[in-house]
Design a protein around this motif. Structure first.
Motif, PDB file in Angstrom:
ATOM      1  N   GLN A 131       0.804  -1.222   0.000  1.00  0.00           N
ATOM      2  CA  GLN A 131       0.000   0.000   0.000  1.00  0.00           C
ATOM      3  C   GLN A 131       0.837   1.273   0.000  1.00  0.00           C
ATOM      4  O   GLN A 131       0.306   2.367   0.148  1.00  0.00           O
ATOM      5  N   PHE A 132       2.155   1.150  -0.166  1.00  0.00           N
ATOM      6  CA  PHE A 132       2.997   2.323   0.074  1.00  0.00           C
ATOM      7  C   PHE A 132       2.707   3.459  -0.899  1.00  0.00           C
ATOM      8  O   PHE A 132       2.756   4.636  -0.518  1.00  0.00           O
ATOM      9  N   GLU A 133       2.350   3.141  -2.146  1.00  0.00           N
ATOM     10  CA  GLU A 133       2.079   4.214  -3.105  1.00  0.00           C
ATOM     11  C   GLU A 133       0.807   4.963  -2.728  1.00  0.00           C
ATOM     12  O   GLU A 133       0.751   6.198  -2.797  1.00  0.00           O
ATOM     13  N   GLU A 134      -0.216   4.244  -2.318  1.00  0.00           N
ATOM     14  CA  GLU A 134      -1.458   4.893  -1.889  1.00  0.00           C
ATOM     15  C   GLU A 134      -1.233   5.763  -0.657  1.00  0.00           C
ATOM     16  O   GLU A 134      -1.812   6.844  -0.529  1.00  0.00           O
ATOM     17  N   LEU A 135      -0.387   5.288   0.260  1.00  0.00           N
ATOM     18  CA  LEU A 135      -0.099   6.065   1.466  1.00  0.00           C
ATOM     19  C   LEU A 135       0.582   7.389   1.119  1.00  0.00           C
ATOM     20  O   LEU A 135       0.315   8.418   1.748  1.00  0.00           O
ATOM     21  N   ILE A 136       1.457   7.370   0.102  1.00  0.00           N
ATOM     22  CA  ILE A 136       2.149   8.595  -0.291  1.00  0.00           C
ATOM     23  C   ILE A 136       1.182   9.597  -0.906  1.00  0.00           C
ATOM     24  O   ILE A 136       1.251  10.810  -0.629  1.00  0.00           O
ATOM     25  N   LEU A 137       0.251   9.120  -1.717  1.00  0.00           N
ATOM     26  CA  LEU A 137      -0.624  10.014  -2.472  1.00  0.00           C
ATOM     27  C   LEU A 137      -1.797  10.541  -1.663  1.00  0.00           C
ATOM     28  O   LEU A 137      -2.416  11.537  -2.052  1.00  0.00           O
ATOM     29  N   ASP A 138      -2.107   9.918  -0.542  1.00  0.00           N
ATOM     30  CA  ASP A 138      -3.267  10.323   0.274  1.00  0.00           C
ATOM     31  C   ASP A 138      -2.798  11.215   1.419  1.00  0.00           C
ATOM     32  O   ASP A 138      -2.134  10.740   2.347  1.00  0.00           O
ATOM     33  N   PRO A 139      -3.163  12.503   1.415  1.00  0.00           N
ATOM     34  CA  PRO A 139      -2.698  13.405   2.480  1.00  0.00           C
ATOM     35  C   PRO A 139      -3.237  13.060   3.864  1.00  0.00           C
ATOM     36  O   PRO A 139      -2.698  13.529   4.874  1.00  0.00           O
ATOM     37  N   ALA A 140      -4.286  12.244   3.931  1.00  0.00           N
ATOM     38  CA  ALA A 140      -4.857  11.854   5.227  1.00  0.00           C
ATOM     39  C   ALA A 140      -4.387  10.480   5.674  1.00  0.00           C
ATOM     40  O   ALA A 140      -4.900   9.935   6.652  1.00  0.00           O
ATOM     41  N   SER A 141      -3.392   9.920   5.001  1.00  0.00           N
ATOM     42  CA  SER A 141      -2.968   8.554   5.291  1.00  0.00           C
ATOM     43  C   SER A 141      -2.173   8.466   6.586  1.00  0.00           C
ATOM     44  O   SER A 141      -1.746   9.477   7.164  1.00  0.00           O
ATOM     45  N   LEU A 142      -1.948   7.227   6.994  1.00  0.00           N
ATOM     46  CA  LEU A 142      -1.169   6.955   8.203  1.00  0.00           C
ATOM     47  C   LEU A 142       0.230   7.563   8.108  1.00  0.00           C
ATOM     48  O   LEU A 142       0.784   8.031   9.110  1.00  0.00           O
ATOM     49  N   LEU A 143       0.809   7.573   6.917  1.00  0.00           N
ATOM     50  CA  LEU A 143       2.154   8.122   6.731  1.00  0.00           C
ATOM     51  C   LEU A 143       2.245   9.535   7.274  1.00  0.00           C
ATOM     52  O   LEU A 143       3.175   9.866   8.032  1.00  0.00           O
ATOM     53  N   TYR A 144       1.310  10.370   6.923  1.00  0.00           N
ATOM     54  CA  TYR A 144       1.382  11.778   7.333  1.00  0.00           C
ATOM     55  C   TYR A 144       0.845  11.992   8.744  1.00  0.00           C
ATOM     56  O   TYR A 144       1.273  12.915   9.437  1.00  0.00           O
ATOM     57  N   ARG A 145      -0.064  11.124   9.178  1.00  0.00           N
ATOM     58  CA  ARG A 145      -0.533  11.222  10.566  1.00  0.00           C
ATOM     59  C   ARG A 145       0.589  10.891  11.536  1.00  0.00           C
ATOM     60  O   ARG A 145       0.623  11.416  12.655  1.00  0.00           O
ATOM     61  N   GLU A 146       1.509  10.030  11.141  1.00  0.00           N
ATOM     62  CA  GLU A 146       2.652   9.692  11.991  1.00  0.00           C
ATOM     63  C   GLU A 146       3.636  10.856  12.113  1.00  0.00           C
ATOM     64  O   GLU A 146       4.472  10.880  13.015  1.00  0.00           O
ATOM     65  N   ASP A 147       3.586  11.815  11.207  1.00  0.00           N
ATOM     66  CA  ASP A 147       4.443  13.005  11.213  1.00  0.00           C
ATOM     67  C   ASP A 147       5.922  12.629  11.371  1.00  0.00           C
ATOM     68  O   ASP A 147       6.592  13.046  12.314  1.00  0.00           O
ATOM     69  N   PRO A 148       6.472  11.870  10.426  1.00  0.00           N
ATOM     70  CA  PRO A 148       7.860  11.418  10.570  1.00  0.00           C
ATOM     71  C   PRO A 148       8.860  12.545  10.364  1.00  0.00           C
ATOM     72  O   PRO A 148       8.594  13.523   9.655  1.00  0.00           O
ATOM     73  N   ASP A 149      10.023  12.401  10.975  1.00  0.00           N
ATOM     74  CA  ASP A 149      11.142  13.317  10.732  1.00  0.00           C
ATOM     75  C   ASP A 149      11.878  12.940   9.455  1.00  0.00           C
ATOM     76  O   ASP A 149      12.422  13.800   8.760  1.00  0.00           O
ATOM     77  N   VAL A 150      11.915  11.633   9.168  1.00  0.00           N
ATOM     78  CA  VAL A 150      12.603  11.116   7.987  1.00  0.00           C
ATOM     79  C   VAL A 150      11.710  10.077   7.329  1.00  0.00           C
ATOM     80  O   VAL A 150      11.125   9.223   8.004  1.00  0.00           O
ATOM     81  N   VAL A 151      11.595  10.175   6.007  1.00  0.00           N
ATOM     82  CA  VAL A 151      10.889   9.161   5.217  1.00  0.00           C
ATOM     83  C   VAL A 151      11.919   8.450   4.351  1.00  0.00           C
ATOM     84  O   VAL A 151      12.692   9.090   3.627  1.00  0.00           O
ATOM     85  N   VAL A 152      11.945   7.115   4.419  1.00  0.00           N
ATOM     86  CA  VAL A 152      12.864   6.303   3.630  1.00  0.00           C
ATOM     87  C   VAL A 152      12.050   5.520   2.604  1.00  0.00           C
ATOM     88  O   VAL A 152      11.091   4.831   2.965  1.00  0.00           O
ATOM     89  N   ILE A 153      12.423   5.625   1.329  1.00  0.00           N
ATOM     90  CA  ILE A 153      11.757   4.888   0.254  1.00  0.00           C
ATOM     91  C   ILE A 153      12.709   3.805  -0.251  1.00  0.00           C
ATOM     92  O   ILE A 153      13.780   4.106  -0.774  1.00  0.00           O
ATOM     93  N   LEU A 154      12.312   2.550  -0.068  1.00  0.00           N
ATOM     94  CA  LEU A 154      13.124   1.415  -0.501  1.00  0.00           C
ATOM     95  C   LEU A 154      12.349   0.631  -1.562  1.00  0.00           C
ATOM     96  O   LEU A 154      11.324   0.021  -1.256  1.00  0.00           O
ATOM     97  N   THR A 155      12.805   0.668  -2.800  1.00  0.00           N
ATOM     98  CA  THR A 155      12.148  -0.097  -3.851  1.00  0.00           C
ATOM     99  C   THR A 155      13.174  -0.928  -4.608  1.00  0.00           C
ATOM    100  O   THR A 155      14.355  -0.581  -4.653  1.00  0.00           O
ATOM    101  N   ARG A 156      12.687  -2.022  -5.197  1.00  0.00           N
ATOM    102  CA  ARG A 156      13.547  -2.881  -6.011  1.00  0.00           C
ATOM    103  C   ARG A 156      12.981  -2.925  -7.425  1.00  0.00           C
ATOM    104  O   ARG A 156      11.769  -3.047  -7.624  1.00  0.00           O
ATOM    105  N   PRO A 157      13.840  -2.844  -8.439  1.00  0.00           N
ATOM    106  CA  PRO A 157      13.353  -2.959  -9.818  1.00  0.00           C
ATOM    107  C   PRO A 157      12.615  -4.261 -10.071  1.00  0.00           C
ATOM    108  O   PRO A 157      11.721  -4.315 -10.921  1.00  0.00           O
TER     109      PRO A 157
END
Length: 603
Positions: A76-102
């Motif tokens: 769900q990581f892409e949906e979390l990034i695109l939704d301003p009300a998602s858990l990602l932004y509610r957590e208010d992180p200091d650092v966001v790390v994006i780890l993807t593999r081709p």
């Protein structure tokens, strides 16, 4: 930077890649909640990354950071990034790390990574980064692209000039680096280098990937966590400024006073070539802005002869910002070096092969980072690197030029000693200054000054790139000051930020501006630069006001450990104390304008 006094150092050294021991140490980290800097990190990945948790928390703790990790569901990581009300932004992180593999993001139906799909994934990554920046002020780390599944490599790949994996990955990573460079507080994490250093065969666990989308072996989890922690630490802590070097058995093998110029081991065959390579490493650090200093118990003339006359000595006298070659104790010499360079001893790294000298400096100057070299010069570079003392994720032009500026400063001191008066000296410098609004090209340097400047810093506000951009987008004036004279270009050395409509002290809002940040590099003080910057800030703000509107400028001073020298900055410039508001000063510029010193040529 690695903590040499990490409470669990013994436990850490006994880990030996044992995940159970990492887990036990992870559970004990809460005991250090009062000693480590708290940090909220969100991890977004295209695979199951929960297994990184104990390894990453321990590696961050070794660097002074107590992390709260939020590992987002990989599906769900892409949906979390695109939704301003998602858990990602509610957590208010200091650092966001994006780890993807081709393998997950850019593979066709046969499982092969394709060039067009990889390019499309880079475009998607740009969208993710822009959305995170729009909805969050968090710092962003984006992993580089790397194919880490051994079965996807073939013996013929090296001859494929059009769509070989190495070429595809390199092109994608160049694009990602460009994207990260255009977004504030966004950096590329070179996971490709970590995989190659660890070894492709050691990296993957195909069974766990098929069972639970967990691609990493235990070895990979530890290596990845260690590298991630190093990058995060570089984001959150300041690098050291100065490398203080011993000479004998450090920069060359042997003792110059006993062996003579022809007897020391430097260049040529072993072990002289290892010492010479260590000098190459030191010069690379200098090119990245690290100041070099020499601290040697020696006759000065003997040491200088090596730098000037030994044909295999790569280091020269002009490479050092300051030198102490005498028979005084090294702690006293290091203190003198810090005073000459106008830096704190806590920003110095001392490197010596002698356990006695290292112990003496540790005991007498505990603020100094002490690196004791091993017996073999083969491990010198790795030993210094292990401290991570000079890590920085983005170099500025000022960083690259910094080492040369100390030679220029010596010329200024000579000119000052020869001048009849201070005013004659200031005019003789032929100083030219540029006052400009912070731009994309100067943003990184502006934020670097915010975080590195301690002595001439009136408010000690530590804005991130994203926070500074937000201030400017909301009407603040942020100005950089660049200074050059006949001896050289000092680069951007000052920053002032004015924030409009401060109504803390009055109901009249339209002409009141609060000085949020006012700082200068210490190496340019004593030339009236502070008055130049203050007057320029006022002039720039006044241009925004209606012609008959008076400007009320409100200054602020916050006391810190190192900025006591500027406590009287505002009262010394006829600002009046604000009643009932300690640390605030006000001046009506319609009644008392600020003037730019006459010896500056202002561009």
């Amino acid at each position: 930077m690695i903590l040499t006094d990490f409470p669990y150092t013994k436990d850490y050294r006994s880990l030996n890649n044992n995940p159970a021991r990492y887990a036990r140490l992870d559970k004990r980290l809460e005991e250090l909640s009062g000693e480590l800097m708290p940090l909220r990190i969100a991890i977004l990945s295209s695979y199951t990354a929960d297994g990184l948790r104990p390894f990453l928390r321990v590696e961050l703790a070794r660097r002074g950071l107590l992390a709260t990790l939020s590992v987002m569901p990989f599906g769900q990581f892409e949906e979390l990034i695109l939704d301003p009300a998602s858990l990602l932004y509610r957590e208010d992180p200091d650092v966001v790390v994006i780890l993807t593999r081709p393998e997950e993001m850019a593979a066709d139906g046969t499982g092969q990574v394709q060039d067009d799909l990889l390019n499309a994934n880079v475009a998607r990554t740009r969208l993710w980064i822009e959305n995170i920046r729009h909805f969050s002020d968090a710092q962003i780390l984006v992993s580089s692209q790397s194919i880490s599944t051994p079965s996807l490599w073939h013996i013929s790949d090296v001859m494929d000039c059009h769509s070989g994996p190495e070429l595809m990955v390199a092109q994608a990573n160049r694009q990602l680096a460009t994207i990260c460079g255009t977004v504030s507080d966004c950096y590329l994490f070179d996971s490709d280098a970590v995989i190659k250093t660890t070894g492709l065969q050691e990296w993957s666990d195909e069974k766990m990937y098929y069972l639970g989308r967990i691609p990493h072996s235990t070895t990979a989890k530890i290596a990845l966590s260690n590298a991630l922690a190093r990058h995060v630490s570089a984001l959150r802590t300041l690098p050291k400024k100065c490398l203080v070097l011993d000479a004998d058995n450090t920069l060359w093998g042997g003792v110059i006073g006993e062996d003579g110029l022809g007897g020391i081991r430097l260049g040529g065959a072993w072990p002289g070539n290892a010492f010479q390579n260590f000098q190459r490493y030191i010069l690379r650090l200098r090119e990245k802005g690290v100041i070099l200093a020499l601290c040697s118990k020696n006759n000065k003339e003997d040491v200088e002869t090596v730098f000037s006359d030994h044909e295999d000595c790569l280091l020269k006298l002009e490479h050092f910002g300051a030198i102490r070659a005498n028979w005084n104790d090294k702690a006293s010499n290091i203190t003198e070096l810090a005073e000459e360079l106008n830096i704190g001893v806590d920003s110095m790294v001392f490197v010596d092969d002698s356990p006695v000298e290292c112990g003496w400096v540790r005991e007498n100057l505990p603020q100094v980072t002490v690196v004791q070299l091993p017996s073999s010069p083969l491990a010198y570079i790795a030993t210094v690197e292990a401290f991570e003392a000079f890590d920085i994720l983005r170099l500025t032009q000022e960083d690259k030029h910094r080492a040369n500026q100390y030679g220029e400063e010596r010329q200024r001191k000579v000119a000052r000693s020869e001048a009849k008066s201070l005013e004659d000296f200031l005019y003789s410098l032929e100083m030219k200054s540029q006052i400009e609004p912070v731009s994309p090209s100067s943003l990184a340097r502006a934020v670097q000054l915010i975080h590195k400047t301690n002595q001439f810093n009136l408010t000690l506000h530590r804005h991130s790139e994203a926070e500074l951009c937000s201030l400017m987008n909301n009407g603040a004036v942020a100005l950089t000051l660049r200074l050059q004279d006949k001896f050289g270009d000092s680069g951007i050395v000052g920053l002032a930020i004015g924030v409009p409509n401060d109504d803390s002290f009055s109901q009249s809002r339209e002409c009141r501006w609060h000085i949020d940040t006012f700082l200068l590099s210490c190496r340019v003080l004593g030339r009236g630069v502070e008055d130049l910057l203050l007057a320029s800030l006022a002039n720039y703000i006044e241009k925004r006001l209606a012609e008959d509107s008076p400007l009320i400028l409100i200054g602020e001073f916050k006391s810190g450990k190192k900025n006591s020298q500027v406590a009287d900055f505002y009262p010394n410039r006829d600002f009046e104390a604000v009643d009932g508001e300690k640390g605030f000063w006000v001046r009506n510029l319609s009644k008392a304008p600020l003037e730019i010193p006459a010896w500056f040529d202002l561009e």
